[in-house]
Design a protein around this motif. Sequence first.
Motif, mmCIF file in Angstrom:
data_model
loop_
_atom_site.group_PDB
_atom_site.id
_atom_site.type_symbol
_atom_site.label_atom_id
_atom_site.label_comp_id
_atom_site.label_asym_id
_atom_site.label_seq_id
_atom_site.Cartn_x
_atom_site.Cartn_y
_atom_site.Cartn_z
ATOM 1 N N ASN A 24 106.405 -1.817 -66.795
ATOM 2 C CA ASN A 24 107.047 -0.248 -66.398
ATOM 3 C C ASN A 24 107.985 0.016 -66.560
ATOM 4 O OD1 ASN A 24 104.777 -0.786 -65.126
ATOM 5 N ND2 ASN A 24 105.442 -1.933 -63.448
ATOM 6 N N LEU A 25 109.411 0.243 -65.998
ATOM 7 C CA LEU A 25 110.459 0.589 -66.280
ATOM 8 C C LEU A 25 111.317 -1.221 -66.224
ATOM 9 C CD1 LEU A 25 112.199 2.900 -66.704
ATOM 10 C CD2 LEU A 25 113.087 3.002 -64.207
ATOM 11 N N LEU A 795 115.185 8.082 -61.918
ATOM 12 C CA LEU A 795 115.086 6.825 -62.200
ATOM 13 C C LEU A 795 114.040 6.900 -61.434
ATOM 14 C CD1 LEU A 795 118.438 5.171 -62.084
ATOM 15 C CD2 LEU A 795 116.623 5.497 -63.932
ATOM 16 N N THR A 796 113.594 7.670 -60.438
ATOM 17 C CA THR A 796 112.754 8.060 -59.792
ATOM 18 C C THR A 796 111.826 8.270 -60.563
ATOM 19 O OG1 THR A 796 113.332 8.262 -57.524
ATOM 20 C CG2 THR A 796 111.867 8.815 -57.475
ATOM 21 N N GLU A 799 110.464 5.551 -62.999
ATOM 22 C CA GLU A 799 109.125 4.891 -62.017
ATOM 23 C C GLU A 799 107.818 5.463 -61.651
ATOM 24 O OE1 GLU A 799 111.490 4.039 -58.614
ATOM 25 O OE2 GLU A 799 113.177 2.598 -59.959
ATOM 26 N N LYS A 800 107.982 6.797 -61.798
ATOM 27 C CA LYS A 800 106.650 7.106 -61.465
ATOM 28 C C LYS A 800 106.223 7.269 -63.053
ATOM 29 C CE LYS A 800 104.240 11.098 -59.660
ATOM 30 N NZ LYS A 800 104.545 12.895 -59.042
ATOM 31 N N ALA A 802 105.998 4.853 -65.456
ATOM 32 C CA ALA A 802 106.108 4.148 -65.872
ATOM 33 C C ALA A 802 104.776 3.127 -65.804
ATOM 34 C CB ALA A 802 107.301 2.709 -65.647
ATOM 35 N N GLU A 803 103.939 3.660 -64.478
ATOM 36 C CA GLU A 803 102.714 3.573 -63.861
ATOM 37 C C GLU A 803 102.210 3.461 -64.866
ATOM 38 O OE1 GLU A 803 102.303 5.550 -60.162
ATOM 39 O OE2 GLU A 803 103.770 4.647 -59.195
ATOM 40 N N VAL A 821 118.038 -1.587 -59.383
ATOM 41 C CA VAL A 821 116.919 -1.144 -60.360
ATOM 42 C C VAL A 821 117.665 -3.167 -60.818
ATOM 43 C CG1 VAL A 821 116.832 1.139 -60.493
ATOM 44 C CG2 VAL A 821 118.707 0.259 -61.590
#
Length: 832
Positions: A24-25, A795-796, A799-800, A802-803, A821
């Motif tokens: 992901n991330l 970054l939040t 991460e979303k 990167a799903e 992280v």
Amino acid sequence: MKIKKAHIDGFGKWHDRDFVFSDNLQIIYGPNEAGKTTIMTFLVSILFGFVDGRGKNRFAQYIPKTTSSYGGSLLVEVNGHDYLIKRQRGRNGGKVSVTDSQGRQGGEQELKKMLGTMNRSLYQSLFSFGQRDLTAVDELNRDEWQQHLQQLGAVGSAQWDQLISQYQKQADHLYKPRGRKWPLNQDLHQYAALTDKINRAHSKFQRYQDLQANLKICREKLRQAQTDLTNQKPILQKLEHLQQLWSVYHEWQNSHQTRTIADYLTDQQVTTAQELQVREKELRRQQQVYQQRLVRIDHQSPQTTTHSSQSMQELQRLKERAVELQAEEALRHRQQRQANQWQQELMAIKTHYHHPLPAPLTPQEKAKLTRLLNVQPLSRADTSRSRGGLSRAAMVGIVGGFVLFIIGLLVNATFITAIGAIAVFTTVISLYYQRQGGHFAPASVTADSQAIMAFGQKYGLQDFPPDQWLLMQGDLQRNAELAAQLQTVKQDQQRYEHQLAIFNQQLPPALQNLTLAAVKAKLDDLFEQGQQARQDIQANTREKATIANNLARLNQDYSKIHQQKLAIYQQAGVHDDSQFTQYLVNRSAAQSQALASDAYGQQLTEEDRQALAGYTNRDELMMTLSKTRHQLDQLTLTISHTQEKVQKDKIEIDSLVEDGTLSNLEQQRANLATKIWHEVQEWLRYQLAIQWINKALAGASSDRYPTIIRQAAQYFALLTGHRYSQIDLTADGIKVVRRDQEVFLVEELSQGTAEQLYIALRLGFVTVMSDQVNFPVIIDDGFVNFDNVRRQRMLTLLEKIAEKNQVIYFTADDRIKDLDVKIIDLQALKRE
């Protein structure tokens, strides 16, 4: 597609290195020059090929300097299956191979099937961006933003944009409204010029005939002048040659009679005499050098040594003793450092118990104490459990209160923060009073307790709790050992200082009270000075004997050479060097005069002598030369004027010829009109093609605009803390709506907000198109201007994202380490 692992055989500064990426991330940190850009370029190069290294790409190949290997491999996941893509040095982007999980291997075609329509430029414009792209956002105008959205909405539109650019260049190469050098511009200008010529092409034929007649007359005049100039040039050259020889001719006439001198010596004898002079001077110089050296040796006071053999032995003994004391001093320093550590340990033991420590118990005394303390095991166990239970309860209260206090601060809840602080304070107060009560709780007075107390009084343990008497025996034993060791160190130090005092008394007064190193250096100097003085005396004695021998040999050689020189002088009738020098001057003058006469005669030929004899003096020759030069100048001027007239007439004739006849000019204008018509049609075709492609792209991307814009609006709201809630596309350009419903154009936004809008649009496209075009998103230092709050929001969001799409974020900002992280630290890898 997701990149699971990368292995670099050799690429830039990296070689034989593995990198494992998160699905992901994945954040990759490294300071400047750590190799972040190298890794990012490696990932893109393995997928789409190495650059060819020509032009602006000559420094973008990242060919390693420390290894011959170039390339590497990527382990990627596509549609749930793993593939190993390997690319090595080779032509056309490198030699590539693709291996699936079953071991089946393919090449470039299999990689193209995997990538589909994606190429390097399209990937970098859609799935990769960095700080340079964000910095340029503020410079985009409305049309560039519209083109950028069009490219996001229509995948593959980059090729159409290239075709539009190509058509526009081709159209511009035909015509520009303000251009001059383009074909259609030039043809239109030429058409107007031909029209003017047609209007002026009258009454010029008679002028043409007159010019032709004048041109013929001028050419004949020019030919005659050039012939006369050719005939006069040899005459001028002959006169100039005679002018140069006149001084030689004059000297030759004056040097017919030469003064003779009797040559008493041959050239060989003169050379021999000169050589003997040189050797005689050199021998005299050497004699003077040796004599000066003897004087210096005699007048130089030899350095007398003040040390007898006994004193030298005493110096040697003192040196050896200084070395021994230096070794002893180093040992004392090491003992002192150890003593300081023992002293610190001893102070720590004494500080721990707060009372003077008694002597440790003997094994028999410890056995007796053990029997006394084992009489009441139940009461002591109960006391221990009571104290243990209180400690656990206090611990639960303190930890729970502290957790509530932290949660209240994080969620900004004052009520929860107050409850946590009260719980901690109450628990600490309760524990304090329980400890105070337990300390003063009366103990049961029994016969065993009296025996224990008596034992403590006897051995000095009465100031400590009985349950610590056995436990503290190890510290008491260590305390006694440390005290003994410190006493030993003190005694050794006193012994060393006594030896050092005795040694100082044995030293000369000038060396006393110095450090051992300085004393040893001074003793070494004194010892070496004594030895050097004896060696200097011996060397001077040997050198004087050698000089005496050399002087005797030089005197013999000088006497022999002087006699040979005088014998040659007698043949020339001279007696010393000055007379011989004057003899050589007279001899050389006579020879030079004879040689000069011969030399002047050789420079003049018989023809030159006869020609020069025809002139009475130099002035007559110079007058003839001046007249000839004037004639040549006049001929040259005539030729120049005639050539100018010929050239002017030819230019006017050529101009009349270029104008042509009226019928020819009419035909040229008709042909040019036909050419202009075809060029206009070609230019219009390019313009219509450009308009058609723009309309087609707008239609192809219009169905994706709403979805991308809605998704981008959500991301934009998240990045700005919900200060902006909407993104609109209008005829005036892109507008954003703030939370208070105020509308702003992109040009009105700050640089930071414009960067957030750009990121939202890019990531909105990635999210919308992830089901059709799914590739890793690569970001290179894209948020260096963000503060901690914006960076955490970014970054939040990543991460979303990167799903669905793998995100690889490269950064040089070390503040990323403070966030919770997972990162790959290139700086740490470099230190390994």
